[in-house]
Design an enzyme around this catalytic site. Structure first.
Site, PDB file in Angstrom:
ATOM      1  N   GLU A 169       0.848  -1.191   0.000  1.00 35.20           N
ATOM      2  CA  GLU A 169       0.000   0.000   0.000  1.00 35.20           C
ATOM      3  C   GLU A 169       0.881   1.239   0.000  1.00 35.20           C
ATOM      4  O   GLU A 169       2.072   1.171   0.298  1.00 35.20           O
ATOM      5  CB  GLU A 169      -0.882   0.042   1.259  1.00 35.20           C
ATOM      6  CG  GLU A 169      -1.680  -1.205   1.554  1.00 35.20           C
ATOM      7  CD  GLU A 169      -2.105  -1.238   3.017  1.00 35.20           C
ATOM      8  OE1 GLU A 169      -3.079  -0.552   3.367  1.00 35.20           O
ATOM      9  OE2 GLU A 169      -1.424  -1.917   3.800  1.00 35.20           O
TER      10      GLU A 169
ATOM     11  N   LYS B  65       2.166   4.597   1.747  1.00 35.96           N
ATOM     12  CA  LYS B  65       2.318   5.106   3.111  1.00 35.96           C
ATOM     13  C   LYS B  65       1.939   6.581   3.102  1.00 35.96           C
ATOM     14  O   LYS B  65       2.517   7.381   2.357  1.00 35.96           O
ATOM     15  CB  LYS B  65       3.767   4.945   3.596  1.00 35.96           C
ATOM     16  CG  LYS B  65       3.960   5.358   5.055  1.00 35.96           C
ATOM     17  CD  LYS B  65       5.402   5.193   5.483  1.00 35.96           C
ATOM     18  CE  LYS B  65       5.521   5.403   6.987  1.00 35.96           C
ATOM     19  NZ  LYS B  65       5.000   6.695   7.469  1.00 35.96           N
TER      20      LYS B  65
END
Length: 526
Positions: A226, A228
């Site tokens: 993902e 950050k």
């Protein structure tokens, strides 16, 4: 007042958290019920309004001491605090007072509506009964500006340790608009006036900085990747139709994000989710500096709610319908999010985007370009990992983008504290703005002890002006400043704010002619 004065003296004499905790514990053992309530009120910002203007206090101390105005001004510049300056200039007290902190507070509150003559008589008589530390506290309370060098977290931890309860329970217990005459101290702190279990968060799961090659992590298919984000990490709790939003700093921040409370209450489940609070408008994540404008406000104006709307990017689910699922593997927890939260995604609730690639190749390019969307880099999470308490090496990694850097010149310096109190360790830097210098950042870290000593020698020899503990120095020393992010800011003269600035290195090979301009700095804003 004597116990409270001892507490303040002990707190001011150390920068060690453990010693501050001991000082607070000692006060809690010795102080009366009413004094402890006032202690809590003062330490949490519930100060009475100013009873006497600072102008009157200055006028009266000059009358008592017969000092010339210029000497008072010089003393004030050296000390840096008006209340402390007055306390130090006054002659030794003629008597002592056994009044409690609560008695003093009651008298000060009543004093606010009295005439200047009544105020003067009271203040002069009080000064004669108090020692230097007590006068300092008295002066601060009169001026309505009482502050103390203890963070809210330290205060909460001290109370939690004293009562042997969870820190988060204390935070929830002492929040809100409690009234002095409606609670008792022990009952307030231990939650007798609140339902603390309902709001209880879990410890956050934290990641290590990636320090190995991607290929060493194994099969790419075993990892969830993902972006950050650079916002406020938070746990958002819904239990029995109540919402509680906890920052990672263990602060309950419901009041700062009212739109989040409304968005979460509409989801027809009980849950504890982990995510990032961000300013998001038209599906675009804004710079952290925009979110910062909303922080630490008791109320958020309607205009700000419209211009800087906040959303949560949900990373994880820790509790679902009253069941703790932290030990379930990440892939199962993610399935809960996608199954049950997807129908309730709104402009205030998003599921963190999963980056789908078939191999490790190309991820470094995504990381390096993450700043374009105001991301800090990438998160790599093993799909079989539980939601750990704290850090556990190997399961979660953070892979941040390289910091931004500029060259700036040192213009202000201030001495540090503790073992570095004899050296200048707090620095302010500037860049060029046409033919002038404009401050761009403060930094407190990045130099070795030898370099700090060298800079201190320079400051001692090249100080131009002094403003209390601060020295203006000749703009000659150039440093490379690193920072994580940058955004426009109306609160800074430069018009920009840097995120986490620190000294990367001392550029002895450069002069002030080589530093960056404010135009070059602004070009770094995406």
């Amino acid at each position: 007042m004597k116990e409270f004065a001892t507490l303040i003296q002990n707190l001011d004499s150390t920068n060690k958290t453990t010693q501050k905790l001991v000082a607070i514990e000692q006060f809690l053992k010795e102080a009366s019920h009413d004094d402890k309530l006032w202690f809590l009120a003062l330490f949490t910002g519930k100060r009475p309004k100013r009873a006497v203007t600072t102008a009157l206090l200055k006028q009266w101390v000059l009358e008592v001491t017969q000092l010339p105005d210029w000497l008072f001004v010089e003393s004030y510049a050296a000390v840096g605090d008006l209340g402390e300056t007055i306390a130090l200039l006054l002659p030794n007290s003629e008597a002592s007072s056994e009044k409690s902190l609560a008695q003093w507070m009651e008298e000060i509150i009543v004093l606010k509506d009295q005439s200047d003559e009544v105020k003067k008589t009271y203040v002069l008589a009080s000064w004669k009964q108090l020692n230097t530390t007590e006068r300092f506290i008295f002066n601060k309370l009169l001026g309505g500006s009482f502050r103390v060098g203890v963070s809210s977290k330290t205060l909460v931890n001290a109370l939690a340790k004293f009562y042997k309860i969870e820190a988060t329970a204390v935070t929830h217990a002492i929040m809100g608009d409690w009234k002095m005459n409606e609670v008792d101290f022990d009952g307030l702190v231990t939650g007798q006036f609140t339902e603390v279990n309902k709001s209880q968060p879990y410890p956050f799961c934290l990641a290590y900085a990636l320090d190995k090659n991607l290929e060493d992590l194994g099969d790419r298919a075993d990892w969830q990747i993902e972006y950050k984000w650079d916002g406020i990490r938070a746990q958002l709790i819904k239990r029995e139709d109540e919402i509680f939003i906890w920052s990672r700093g263990e602060e309950l921040v419901n009041d700062q994000f009212p739109e989040m409370v409304q968005a979460l209450i509409a989801i027809p489940y009980d849950f504890v989710i982990d995510g990032e609070l961000l300013v998001v408008k038209d599906n675009e994540v804004f710079n952290f500096s925009e979110l910062q404008k909303r922080l630490n406000r008791k109320t958020i104006p309607k205009k700000m709610l419209e211009e800087l709307p906040v959303a949560v990017y949900v990373y994880d689910v820790l509790e679902w319908q009253g069941k703790d699922i932290r030990l379930h593997p990440l892939k199962e927890r993610r399935n809960v999010l996608e199954t049950h939260f997807s129908p309730f995604v709104t402009k205030h609730v998003y599921l963190s985007e999963i980056i789908h690639t078939t191999s490790w190749q190309g991820l470094d390019n995504l990381r390096q370009n993450a700043r374009v969307i105001n991301s800090e880099g990438l998160m790599l999470k093993n799909l079989d990992s539980p939601y750990h308490t704290g850090r556990k090496r190997g399961d979660w990694w953070k892979w941040k983008i390289d910091p931004l850097t500029i060259d700036a010149v040192l213009i202000y310096a201030q001495k540090g504290s503790g073992r570095r109190s004899g050296y200048y360790t707090d620095y302010t830097f500037a860049v060029k703005s046409e033919d002038k210098l404009v401050t761009i950042a403060k930094a407190y870290s990045g130099l070795t002890d030898v370099e700090i000593q060298e800079v201190s020698k320079f400051v001692n020899k090249n100080a131009i002006e002094k403003f209390g503990p601060v020295r203006t120095v000749k703009p000659e020393l150039v440093f490379e400043i690193a920072f994580e992010g940058i955004g426009f800011s109306n609160r800074h003269k430069s018009g920009v704010a840097l995120r986490f600035p620190r000294i990367l290195r001392w550029r002895k090979d450069k002069t002030v002619a080589d530093i960056d301009t404010i135009e070059q700095v602004k070009q770094l804003i995406t």
